[in-house]
Design a protein around this motif. Structure first.
Motif, short mmCIF file in Angstrom:
data_model
loop_
_atom_site.label_atom_id
_atom_site.label_comp_id
_atom_site.label_asym_id
_atom_site.label_seq_id
_atom_site.Cartn_x
_atom_site.Cartn_y
_atom_site.Cartn_z
N HIS A 78 0.85 -1.21 0.00
CA HIS A 78 0.00 0.00 0.00
C HIS A 78 0.88 1.25 0.00
CE1 HIS A 78 -3.77 -2.08 1.91
NE2 HIS A 78 -3.44 -2.56 0.73
N MET A 127 -7.44 1.28 -0.04
CA MET A 127 -6.31 0.86 0.78
C MET A 127 -6.42 1.39 2.20
SD MET A 127 -3.22 0.83 -1.92
CE MET A 127 -3.27 -0.42 -3.21
N GLU A 130 -8.54 -0.82 4.28
CA GLU A 130 -7.79 -2.01 4.72
C GLU A 130 -6.81 -1.65 5.85
OE1 GLU A 130 -6.27 -3.28 0.93
OE2 GLU A 130 -8.18 -4.19 0.38
N HIS A 202 -1.80 -7.62 -6.40
CA HIS A 202 -1.95 -7.26 -4.99
C HIS A 202 -3.31 -7.73 -4.47
CE1 HIS A 202 -1.82 -4.78 -1.35
NE2 HIS A 202 -3.06 -4.44 -1.65
N GLU A 206 -4.69 -10.68 -1.60
CA GLU A 206 -5.70 -10.49 -0.53
C GLU A 206 -6.82 -11.52 -0.63
OE1 GLU A 206 -4.83 -5.75 0.16
OE2 GLU A 206 -6.42 -6.31 -1.24
FE LIG Z 1 -4.72 -3.89 -0.33
#
Ligand SMILES: [Fe+2]
Ligand SMILES: [Fe+2]
Length: 224
Positions: A78, A127, A130, A202, A206
């Motif tokens: 991130h 982001m 998260e 990415h 996740e």
């Molecule tokens: Fe992420």
């Protein structure tokens, strides 16, 4: 390790996100990981997902993956996107648009920067959610505390693919950018394509790794 990087140069991203410096000579992946205090199964499962190899499921099912190291890896990704990659692309884009201001309309110049900023704002929102919500929840699970109000399934259900929005933006440039400075605009477009793929990977880490290992952890930790 050097064989992995030379055959798959995108693994350089993985190295920097795990904080592994170059200069490892002929050392194996296991040796480099152990010297840098990185769990080798965690490193390998991320590499497998990024290489789109089916073996990642076998590793998740049969080996202990470090949830803390996966979270650290994602946090550092991130940081890379928000504080390095995207600002860098924006700066290049801004300079090119300015340099070509005699050849492109003011409206097009504004639209390019506007769409890019909108896209970045969406990535940032994704982001930050998260960073502020999902990772602290996971860290409390690691500390053996389970919050009743949240679960990783909530995250998995609403986890959206931000990179899709970039397609709209790329189309504006590809279809409508008339200027002659093709090397510069092609180079920034190339960076955008690479960044898009990197974001897609990415998000796969996740979905394919973070979600199942946190589900396992949730089953171990009781609600207090
Ligand atoms: Fe992420
Ligand atoms: Fe995400």
């Amino acid at each position: 390790m050097s064989g992995l990087i030379t055959s798959h140069y995108k693994m350089l991203f993985v190295m920097s996100r795990f904080g592994i410096p170059l200069g490892f000579g002929d050392k194996t992946i296991e040796e480099v990981c152990s010297e840098n205090d990185i769990d080798v199964a965690t490193f390998l499962v991320i590499v497998e997902i990024l290489l789109e190899a089916a073996n990642y499921r076998h590793i998740i099912d049969n080996q202990d993956i470090s949830v803390q190291e996966v979270v650290s890896y994602l946090k550092s990704s991130h940081d890379y996107f928000l504080n390095y990659r995207l600002p860098n692309i924006r700066e290049n884009l801004y300079n090119i648009v300015n340099q070509d201001k005699d050849e492109i309309s003011n409206e097009l110049a504004k639209a390019i920067i506007y769409y890019f900023d909108e896209y970045v704002a969406e990535v940032k929102k994704h982001m930050e959610y998260e960073n502020m919500m999902v990772f602290p929840y996971i860290e409390s699970l690691i500390d053996n505390r389970k919050e009743e109000s949240y679960s990783i399934d909530v995250f998995a259900r609403q986890h959206n693919h931000v990179e899709e929005r970039l397609t709209e933006f790329k189309n504006i440039i590809i279809k409508y950018y008339p200027a002659k400075s093709t090397n510069e605009i092609h180079s920034v477009l190339f960076d955008i394509f690479v960044c898009e793929e990197d974001l897609f990977s990415h998000i796969s880490v996740e979905d394919k790794l973070l979600v199942p290992i946190v589900q396992k952890l949730e089953n171990k930790v009781k609600v207090k």
